[in-house]
Design a protein around this motif. Sequence first.
Motif, mmCIF file in Angstrom:
data_model
loop_
_atom_site.group_PDB
_atom_site.id
_atom_site.type_symbol
_atom_site.label_atom_id
_atom_site.label_comp_id
_atom_site.label_asym_id
_atom_site.label_seq_id
_atom_site.Cartn_x
_atom_site.Cartn_y
_atom_site.Cartn_z
ATOM 1 N N GLY A 1 -33.475 -15.368 -21.788
ATOM 2 C CA GLY A 1 -33.188 -15.781 -23.153
ATOM 3 C C GLY A 1 -34.237 -15.345 -24.148
ATOM 4 N N SER A 2 -35.268 -14.647 -23.697
ATOM 5 C CA SER A 2 -36.304 -14.182 -24.612
ATOM 6 C C SER A 2 -36.907 -12.895 -24.067
ATOM 7 N N ILE A 3 -37.442 -12.092 -24.960
ATOM 8 C CA ILE A 3 -38.137 -10.885 -24.557
ATOM 9 C C ILE A 3 -39.459 -10.819 -25.287
ATOM 10 N N SER A 4 -40.413 -10.108 -24.712
ATOM 11 C CA SER A 4 -41.730 -9.994 -25.330
ATOM 12 C C SER A 4 -42.376 -8.714 -24.844
ATOM 13 N N ASN A 5 -43.494 -8.384 -25.431
ATOM 14 C CA ASN A 5 -44.285 -7.273 -24.913
ATOM 15 C C ASN A 5 -45.121 -7.758 -23.730
ATOM 16 N N PRO A 6 -45.468 -6.878 -22.803
ATOM 17 C CA PRO A 6 -46.334 -7.275 -21.687
ATOM 18 C C PRO A 6 -47.698 -7.754 -22.187
ATOM 19 N N GLY A 7 -48.246 -8.775 -21.514
ATOM 20 C CA GLY A 7 -49.533 -9.335 -21.911
ATOM 21 C C GLY A 7 -50.465 -9.573 -20.733
ATOM 22 N N LEU A 8 -51.757 -9.470 -20.986
ATOM 23 C CA LEU A 8 -52.823 -9.791 -20.033
ATOM 24 C C LEU A 8 -53.892 -10.573 -20.789
ATOM 25 N N ARG A 9 -54.535 -11.533 -20.125
ATOM 26 C CA ARG A 9 -55.477 -12.400 -20.840
ATOM 27 C C ARG A 9 -56.817 -12.468 -20.114
ATOM 28 N N LEU A 10 -57.898 -12.299 -20.882
ATOM 29 C CA LEU A 10 -59.270 -12.382 -20.358
ATOM 30 C C LEU A 10 -59.969 -13.573 -21.010
ATOM 31 N N TYR A 11 -60.332 -14.572 -20.185
ATOM 32 C CA TYR A 11 -61.002 -15.778 -20.675
ATOM 33 C C TYR A 11 -62.516 -15.635 -20.645
ATOM 34 N N LYS A 12 -63.157 -16.253 -21.622
ATOM 35 C CA LYS A 12 -64.616 -16.390 -21.660
ATOM 36 C C LYS A 12 -64.916 -17.880 -21.498
ATOM 37 N N PHE A 13 -65.826 -18.215 -20.563
ATOM 38 C CA PHE A 13 -66.083 -19.628 -20.301
ATOM 39 C C PHE A 13 -67.521 -19.852 -19.859
ATOM 40 N N ASP A 14 -67.944 -21.111 -19.923
ATOM 41 C CA ASP A 14 -69.237 -21.522 -19.391
ATOM 42 C C ASP A 14 -69.016 -21.811 -17.906
ATOM 43 N N SER A 15 -69.509 -20.932 -17.068
ATOM 44 C CA SER A 15 -69.218 -21.068 -15.637
ATOM 45 C C SER A 15 -69.961 -22.229 -14.992
ATOM 46 N N ASN A 16 -70.932 -22.819 -15.689
ATOM 47 C CA ASN A 16 -71.593 -24.014 -15.165
ATOM 48 C C ASN A 16 -70.721 -25.258 -15.329
ATOM 49 N N THR A 17 -70.072 -25.361 -16.484
ATOM 50 C CA THR A 17 -69.316 -26.574 -16.814
ATOM 51 C C THR A 17 -67.807 -26.371 -16.809
ATOM 52 N N GLY A 18 -67.353 -25.117 -16.822
ATOM 53 C CA GLY A 18 -65.932 -24.832 -16.900
ATOM 54 C C GLY A 18 -65.377 -24.869 -18.309
ATOM 55 N N LYS A 19 -66.204 -25.146 -19.303
ATOM 56 C CA LYS A 19 -65.708 -25.214 -20.686
ATOM 57 C C LYS A 19 -65.212 -23.840 -21.131
ATOM 58 N N VAL A 20 -63.961 -23.784 -21.551
ATOM 59 C CA VAL A 20 -63.392 -22.532 -22.053
ATOM 60 C C VAL A 20 -63.896 -22.293 -23.468
ATOM 61 N N LEU A 21 -64.448 -21.114 -23.700
ATOM 62 C CA LEU A 21 -65.041 -20.782 -24.991
ATOM 63 C C LEU A 21 -64.114 -19.930 -25.853
ATOM 64 N N ASP A 22 -63.326 -19.070 -25.220
ATOM 65 C CA ASP A 22 -62.455 -18.174 -25.980
ATOM 66 C C ASP A 22 -61.600 -17.384 -24.997
ATOM 67 N N TYR A 23 -60.654 -16.640 -25.513
ATOM 68 C CA TYR A 23 -59.996 -15.621 -24.691
ATOM 69 C C TYR A 23 -59.592 -14.437 -25.561
ATOM 70 N N THR A 24 -59.446 -13.301 -24.920
ATOM 71 C CA THR A 24 -58.949 -12.094 -25.568
ATOM 72 C C THR A 24 -57.580 -11.784 -24.994
#
Length: 451
Positions: free
Chosen positions: A306-329
């Motif tokens: 029921g929907s179409i989109s362009n292909p996507g991939l996501r790269l997360y930036k995080f604090d690996s000590n605490t797991g807090k997600v800081l951003d993604y591209t």
Amino acid sequence: MNPNSLAVYITSLLCLNLIDAKIGYFWHITDLHYDPFHNSPEFHKGCRHNHAHVEHNHRNGRHRDHTCDSSWPLIQSAAALMAERHPDTLEFVLWTGDILSSSMEHLSDEIKLEAVRNVTDILSRTFSSQFVFPALGHNDPPPSKRLVDMWMQWLPTEALQTFETGGYYTIEQSHSKLRIIVLNSVLWAGGAARTDGPHRGRAQWEWLEHVLSKARRKNERVYLVAHAGPGVEERHNAGSASAAGGGELTPTANARMLHVIRAFSDVIAGQFYGHRHADTFRLVYSEGRPVSWALLAPSLTPRGSGSISNPGLRLYKFDSNTGKVLDYTQYYLDITNSRGELHWAIEYNLTQYYGLREISATSLDALAERIRNYHDRTLFTKYLTALRVRHTTDVSDCDATCAHVHYCAITRADYHEFRACVRNPASALASQAAHTSAAVLLYALLIIISS
């Protein structure tokens, strides 16, 4: 303390936090829907075209059509991008299921497993020094010894044991307080239940609550990872048989999942799901307060239900000590590119795109309110553009009622609350406290009925 001294003090604290943080990255890839017979005249089930049109649009393996699942060249191009944009501090990869095209549903297990092996091999070569943590989708082969043998390179013995029996496992990070819990959402989706599905579904609930309780005792932070998470896709009838049959959680499972998330919101640092073939997010509330968030990554396949989109991939930036997600591209591929090239590009960075100071339940709740403001067409256009990964964005097709439905999907993860929110926009202004109490009662009744 005068205002200038206070500002310097706060800045110093922020700097110390940045210094203490150990910045890491992880990829999230989902819904590849690999079709090994993409260009085969005999097996063109992944496309809805006639033979001539398929041959024309996909000659030389170029993938330039939104009505087909992923070709091998598309998967190769995705792997090439991830290898090229490989940060030195890449920690791991989340791979959240639906590896295979639904066109393979009636093929033999041997063919399906061979297709999974092909994708596994290319990811192994791409991430030769990192662990890939796979989650099963409703299009994938069920847990088996053969899958265990295929993925044992990435999973420790304890994880392999629960994966073989139920398709779920947990990963304890040796160098930090972050724990990853990978769930098998197929066990909680009504349409995909197998003969022993109910038993394994109950076992997964008990295991999940045990692992979360242990994480709390050990002062760990947790990522919940699965193919499908709680909540509804805005175009579907929440909790319907057709939705459940497509991999959605049943009403009972959805209610129980929300109950668990609320109960352990102090432990859960983030939730990461696929399945929707859309770029969006979901919020969970407790007594009117946003307490947890889930980020949904768009699919690699451009084809959806029921929907179409362009292909996507996501790269997360995080604090690996605490797991807090800081951003993604967010990366995307415009497959309608007239030059016929598979050229990936950066679509956006989350914090810059939406003007967020941080990624938290509170900040995303404020973002949802801004998206809900129909008069702020600039932000709503941004959201719709991201939702379908820059496929098409005609805001004129989405009026105030349409915008409200999107808001309901983001903020009402409970199926009944979502439907009530859509039916009566004024009710969405009511306090979440009443909704939460009703949801708890409903959850208890559903558990009694299902037991």
